[in-house]
Design a protein around this motif. Sequence first.
Motif, PDB file in Angstrom:
ATOM      1  N   TYR A  38       9.205  10.592  -5.591  1.00 46.27           N
ATOM      2  CA  TYR A  38       8.773  10.923  -7.258  1.00 46.27           C
ATOM      3  C   TYR A  38      10.324  11.968  -7.690  1.00 46.27           C
ATOM      4  O   TYR A  38      10.562  11.772  -8.955  1.00 46.27           O
ATOM      5  N   ALA A  93       3.905  11.221 -11.641  1.00 43.67           N
ATOM      6  CA  ALA A  93       4.275  10.586 -10.625  1.00 43.67           C
ATOM      7  C   ALA A  93       1.659  10.654 -11.946  1.00 43.67           C
ATOM      8  O   ALA A  93       1.111   9.840 -10.774  1.00 43.67           O
ATOM      9  N   GLU A  96       0.977   5.308 -13.078  1.00 48.82           N
ATOM     10  CA  GLU A  96       0.256   3.947 -12.442  1.00 48.82           C
ATOM     11  C   GLU A  96       1.585   3.346 -11.831  1.00 48.82           C
ATOM     12  O   GLU A  96       1.994   3.341 -10.504  1.00 48.82           O
ATOM     13  N   ARG A  99       3.491   5.216  -9.626  1.00 55.30           N
ATOM     14  CA  ARG A  99       3.006   5.480  -7.751  1.00 55.30           C
ATOM     15  C   ARG A  99       3.067   4.357  -7.691  1.00 55.30           C
ATOM     16  O   ARG A  99       3.232   4.221  -5.886  1.00 55.30           O
ATOM     17  N   ASN A 103       4.279   3.958  -3.252  1.00 49.83           N
ATOM     18  CA  ASN A 103       3.359   3.724  -2.449  1.00 49.83           C
ATOM     19  C   ASN A 103       3.950   2.575  -1.379  1.00 49.83           C
ATOM     20  O   ASN A 103       4.037   2.511  -0.607  1.00 49.83           O
TER      21      ASN A 103
END
Length: 204
Positions: A38, A93, A96, A99, A103
């Motif tokens: 991030y 963060a 969506e 993220r 991920n």
Amino acid sequence: MSSFIITIDGPSGAGKSTICKMFSINDGFVHIDTGKIYRSIAYILKEVTEEELNKLELDFKIENLQVLFIYKGKILNDIILSEDIAKKASTIAKNEFVRDFVNKLARTIAQEGKFVIDGRDAGSVIFPNANIKFYLDAKLEERAKRRSKELSVDYSQSIKSLSCRDEQDTQRKIAPLVVPKGAIIIDTTFLSVEEVYNKIKSYF
Ligand SMILES: Nc1ncnc2c1ncn2[C@@H]1O[C@H](COP(=O)(O)OP(=O)(O)OP(=O)(O)O)[C@@H](O)[C@H]1O
Ligand SMILES: Nc1ccn([C@@H]2O[C@H](COP(=O)(O)O)[C@@H](O)[C@H]2O)c(=O)n1
């Protein structure tokens, strides 16, 4: 071959990265610090749009069991430590698409071997089937004391900055900071680094 995964979640300054590094040095685990992903995005992109992120070529390499994040040949890990970058990271963060990017990268890295992964949703979202999950916590005042010592910044500034991030991280709609299902909770407020490490090791 498959992976063995330990996740460590919790708020900033609880001691997650410190413990992950001990797992690398003492136990041979590769450490993936998802906060650094991030922070890297926050550092590289002036404006974080989905289009810009899709074009972003953020590389990684594993050196001495640490995952280094690389952009245009430059290793970012040690230049993204400031609270300013952290605050921007905490803001982006919420998205969506950000993220999803993080991920996907974390799962790509953790394909085969022993990994210890820290973050806010490592055990709840990224690796819900991790072999063992921990949640490290500590009182805000202690976390701010640790952070102001580490970064040589004013204590009251650290309190402000950490509470702002705590608020954003726990209140966001997508993947907020929670105790992951099945995680072992350890309050590190009054524990030394060695005591936390030994406590965690006692669960294996
Ligand atoms: N149990 C402890 N007692 C005293 N100091 C600690 C303890 N654990 C970590 N520290 C110190 O606190 C600071 C923050 O620790 P660390 O970076 O591991 O936290 P973190 O949870 O990974 O935070 P972030 O999520 O922001 O990366 C570091 O300077 C570290 O040396
Ligand atoms: N799994 C994660 C990890 C981090 N974040 C966000 O990034 C900020 C910076 O993280 P550090 O661990 O390096 O301090 C953090 O405040 C979070 O907002 C996240 O959302 N999910």
